[in-house]
Scaffold this active site. Structure first.
Site, PDB file in Angstrom:
ATOM      1  CE1 TYR A   1       5.430   4.828   2.239  1.00 52.61           C
ATOM      2  CE2 TYR A   1       3.259   5.545   2.952  1.00 52.61           C
ATOM      3  CZ  TYR A   1       4.477   5.015   3.244  1.00 52.61           C
ATOM      4  OH  TYR A   1       4.786   4.659   4.529  1.00 52.61           O
TER       5      TYR A   1
ATOM      6  CE  LYS B   1       9.082   7.085   3.166  1.00 49.79           C
ATOM      7  NZ  LYS B   1       8.745   5.683   3.551  1.00 49.79           N
TER       8      LYS B   1
END
Length: 329
Positions: free
Chosen positions: A152, A180
């Site tokens: 992330y 991401k």
């Protein structure tokens, strides 16, 4: 146990889902706030509509506000829905906490539940230096050789981006299969070169065509929270990119950008990051694909001008869903 997902499984549309909340969830004393019925319906709808993967319990999934009991109940609900509808669908559940030992406990819970994917930020009370950041992810991966990890990489949440040199080292860890990613900048190209195709950098859906144009061999997927306003436009974009229909992909990207015009994320990402949970859930509710419900404190407070921009984004997205459906009929 053998690792279930690899980099080739991280492709297409990865939908980023909220944690639906029951009425009263914004109260400071509220407990057991997860709307499990809506959570189950949401996941089954995403699977039925054809998304290629699901991420839960990042920022807009309110990882920062859920109690442990709420997180466990939601995670079990999501895992059951995926297992019942598409057991091989890539599912990455957030386990990020400020405390590494609690993060480890949550990943153990996921593994024991049968979930084999985790989306993982890093501890953020104090920013991590590059050496500590790399050690954190290596240590977690070594402890869970059968878990697939999606990074992330949110520079606002984690006080800075993952440096390209660190990406190069993380890409050597077999369990780390994706990230991401926030925006397409010159650093994106540097990071694509750094990972060498060993992990998938996932751009936002509105950036996917640009990323795929630059890196057609590796930019094979995107993440999309807008898919929770209705996944049809992003799925149509996926199909256009896969088939090489550049004209259709450009048109869909242009229309997706149009929906974002009133949304704060497009005009001031730093300011958006202060209110992103509220703004995301407001646009989801306005679009009508999922009932996201109230925001848990302290992120339930948002200026009305920002809120109306989010609602307008939801209305525009609902219109775009109609356009895509009409074009398919």
């Amino acid at each position: 146990m053998v690792q279930k997902f690899g980099v080739d499984d991280v492709r297409g549309v990865i939908a980023v889902a909220p944690t639906p909340a029951l009425p009263g969830a914004a109260e400071l004393t509220a407990r057991d706030t997860v709307d499990l019925d809506e959570s189950d319906r949401m996941i089954r709808a995403l699977v039925a509509d054809g998304v290629d993967g699901i991420i839960t319990n990042g920022t807009l999934g309110e990882m920062a506000t859920l109690t442990l009991d709420e997180w466990q109940a939601f995670t079990a609900c999501v895992a059951d829905a995926v297992s019942d509808t598409s057991s091989d669908l890539p599912l990455f559940v957030g386990a990020t906490t400020p405390n590494t030992r609690e993060t480890i406990d949550r990943i153990r819970f996921l593994r024991d539940l049968g979930v084999r994917g985790v989306i993982l930020g890093r501890p953020m009370w104090s920013a991590l230096g590059a050496d500590a950041l790399l050690a954190f992810y290596r240590d977690v991966a070594n402890l869970f050789p059968d878990m697939a990890i999606v990074l992330y990489d949110n520079p606002e949440a984690f006080k800075g981006p993952i440096p390209s040199a660190v990406y190069a080292e993380l890409a050597k860890v077999p369990q780390i299969i994706g990230a991401k990613y926030i925006a397409i900048t010159p650093k994106f190209t540097a990071d694509v070169a750094a990972v060498g195709g060993r992990l998938r950098l996932l751009p936002l859906e509105s950036d996917w065509l640009a990323a795929h144009t630059l890196h057609p061999e590796t930019s094979l997927g995107c993440w999309s929270s807008s898919a929770l306003c209705g996944p049809q436009p992003v799925l149509a974009l996926r199909d256009a990119i896969r088939s090489g229909d550049v004209e259709a992909a450009r048109h869909l990207t242009h229309r997706i950008e149009w929906t974002y015009e009133p949304f704060l994320a497009r005009t001031n990402f730093g300011e958006f990051s202060k209110y992103n949970i509220s703004l995301e859930k407001l646009r989801f509710d306005e679009a009508g694909y999922v009932t996201a419900g109230p925001v848990r404190p302290p992120y339930h407070v948002v200026p009305e001008a920002y809120a109306e921009g989010a609602r307008e984004n939801g209305r525009r997205w609902r219109r775009l869903v109609g356009e895509v459906r009409d074009s398919d009929s």
